[in-house]
Design a protein around this motif. Structure first.
Motif, short mmCIF file in Angstrom:
data_model
loop_
_atom_site.label_atom_id
_atom_site.label_comp_id
_atom_site.label_asym_id
_atom_site.label_seq_id
_atom_site.Cartn_x
_atom_site.Cartn_y
_atom_site.Cartn_z
N ASP A 81 5.52 -13.53 -1.95
CA ASP A 81 5.45 -12.19 -1.74
C ASP A 81 5.32 -11.99 0.05
OD1 ASP A 81 7.66 -10.68 -3.08
OD2 ASP A 81 6.31 -11.68 -4.41
N GLU A 82 3.46 -12.29 0.36
CA GLU A 82 2.38 -12.15 0.15
C GLU A 82 1.69 -13.95 1.37
OE1 GLU A 82 0.12 -9.42 -0.82
OE2 GLU A 82 1.86 -7.65 -0.42
N ARG A 305 8.26 -12.21 6.25
CA ARG A 305 7.10 -12.01 5.40
C ARG A 305 6.21 -13.12 5.62
NH1 ARG A 305 10.54 -13.33 0.63
NH2 ARG A 305 11.47 -10.89 -0.31
N THR A 473 -1.70 -7.25 -6.49
CA THR A 473 -2.06 -5.91 -6.34
C THR A 473 -3.11 -5.24 -6.75
OG1 THR A 473 0.59 -6.06 -5.35
CG2 THR A 473 -0.83 -4.23 -5.06
#
Length: 477
Positions: A81-82, A305, A473
């Motif tokens: 995702d990142e 992304r 996260t």
């Protein structure tokens, strides 16, 4: 054959053949029989073996997704995702995606999760760009979806030993053999008993295929009358690699070899000669795409992304490039993808007028159909296939519904999709997939991801732990 009537729909997105465009048709009926639409209009007075109450329903054509990787992308959720490689212009293709690749056991669950998400977001036709795998055709047929299989083949694999240089390991004979097997598989798909499978030639990437493989695959695709798709202009690394090898941009190199025409599809087509990240001494790429009739498969989410995007969808459209839309990553949610098409185009152009919902919906329907050489999908018209999506226009997320398709794309999304028909067969009912066990596949995939991540450190060139590659996260206590 039984006739099904959708009676008194609040609104039908119908096809106006005389003007070649979608139109809103309120308080209308739609009838289909044997997988074919027989009537679109008002006051149907024919036979109806089954009647569907259309009150409060928006009836629209099934969406056409021309670029997707169901066998691999669902595995990457929560991992990619990142992250993108800073030494490789923030692409994740070369350093990170290979280390989280699905194993053979996980592939069927990846496919079922992806296809369930696609059906729930209104997709009835899909292009599946995958490496061939056991049971592929039967697995696709199980979904009840119309699928164009695109078995990828290539002459080389890419890899990095340091995170800033991409290298290629070549095996030209293997590429030729894989191409032969791909065309054999396409023939089997066209003969499949489901009647919903067809094929496309797909040399995997412009930088992993020899010129001979590209020319031979294009010639064979033309001889068979099928479309041809390749990943090209998808990364800065690739752009520089092709200009170094050939002295042309990726788009120009394909054009120089005579590979581009109305049945050619460029997967992504972002890095043109006038893109700010790849300025070249020419200004030809966009004109080449338009003049040859080549389609660009636009998949904004996966690139957004990484801070990467096309410059811009509206500009390509105004120059006459045929555009289609795909879901190149998780979630395989076509309506979410369409929303992002609009927002990124407008931010990149710094102009809310650069593109319209009409342009975007066309790309997801008739633009995709054109790329596949079909005029019987992506529209609700007499004689077209009965690929139909019923949207609950009374859903709270659809309110107010001054313009229902805008409400669907920009607000409600897949939450308002109620029923989906493919070839006249119901595959989604009341927001639930009927053909596959979505929840079970998702649960199996969660277990498979644990297995894959346990091996990722060994696959990584620097042998980094997963939490260093993809930091969580929040800190785990």
């Amino acid at each position: 054959m039984a006739t099904t009537l959708i009676k008194g729909a609040e609104l039908i997105v119908a096809w106006d053949a005389s003007e070649k465009r979608h139109v809103y048709m309120p308080d209308a009926d739609l009838a289909f029989e044997g997988g074919v639409i027989r009537f679109v209009g008002r006051g149907y007075d024919g036979v109806a073996d089954m009647v569907v109450d259309g009150a409060g329903m928006l009836v629209m054509p099934g969406l056409v997704n021309i670029h997707s990787h169901p066998t691999s992308e669902p595995m990457n959720k929560g991992l990619l995702d990142e992250i993108g490689s800073p030494g490789l212009y923030n692409s994740s293709l070369y350093e990170f995606m290979p280390i989280f690749r699905s194993d053979a056991e996980a592939v069927p669950d990846c496919v079922r999760v992806a296809l369930s998400e696609l059906l729930l977001s209104g997709v009835t036709t899909l292009c599946d760009l995958s490496m061939a795998h056991p049971g592929w055709l039967d697995l696709l047929a199980e979904a009840g979806m119309r699928v164009c299989i695109a078995p990828m083949f290539k002459s080389a694999r890419w890899f990095t030993k340091n995170g800033h240089v991409v290298e290629y390991e070549w095996d030209e004979k293997a590429g030729e053999k894989a191409m032969e097997e791909a065309f054999s598989l396409i023939q089997r798909a066209e003969q499949h008993s489901s009647g919903r499978l067809f094929g496309m030639a797909c040399p995997a990437q412009i930088d992993t295929c020899t010129p001979e493989l590209l020319r031979d695959s294009r010639a064979e695709a033309r001889a068979r009358g099928i479309s041809w798709q390749i990943h090209a202009a998808q990364s800065v690394v690739e752009f520089h690699e092709i200009t170094r090898r050939h002295g042309f941009t990726p788009i120009q190199w394909l054009h120089e070899m005579g590979l581009l025409d109305q049945q050619s599809i460029i997967g992504h087509g972002i890095f043109l000669d006038d893109h700010p990240s790849t300025p070249w001494h020419t200004d030809r790429d966009l004109s080449i795409l338009a003049e040859t009739g080549t389609t660009v498969a636009h998949c904004p989410t996966v690139f957004a992304r990484r801070g990467i995007t096309m410059k811009d969808f509206g500009r390509y459209h105004r120059r006459g490039v045929n555009l289609g839309v795909g879901t190149d990553t998780y979630p395989h949610n076509m309506l979410d993808e369409l929303r992002l098409v609009a927002y990124l185009a407008r931010t990149q152009a710094t102009d809310p007028r650069t593109t319209t919902t009409n342009d975007i919906f066309n790309a997801a329907t008739i633009g995709g159909a054109r790329a596949l050489g079909r005029d019987d999908i992506g529209r609700l018209a007499v004689g077209a296939r009965a690929d139909i999506v019923l949207v609950d226009a009374t859903h709270p997320r659809m309110q107010p519904r001054h313009d229902p398709v805008r409400s669907l794309i920009y607000a409600a999304g897949d939450r308002a999709v109620k029923d989906v028909f493919v070839d006249g067969e119901k595959v989604v009912e009341n927001g639930e997939v009927l053909t596959m066990d979505f929840r079970q596949a998702a649960a199996h995939l969660a277990e498979a991801q644990k297995r894959i991540t346990a091996k990722a450190t060994q696959q990584d060139w620097a042998h980094r732990p997963v939490d260093k590659i993809a930091p969580p996260t929040f800190k785990w206590l």
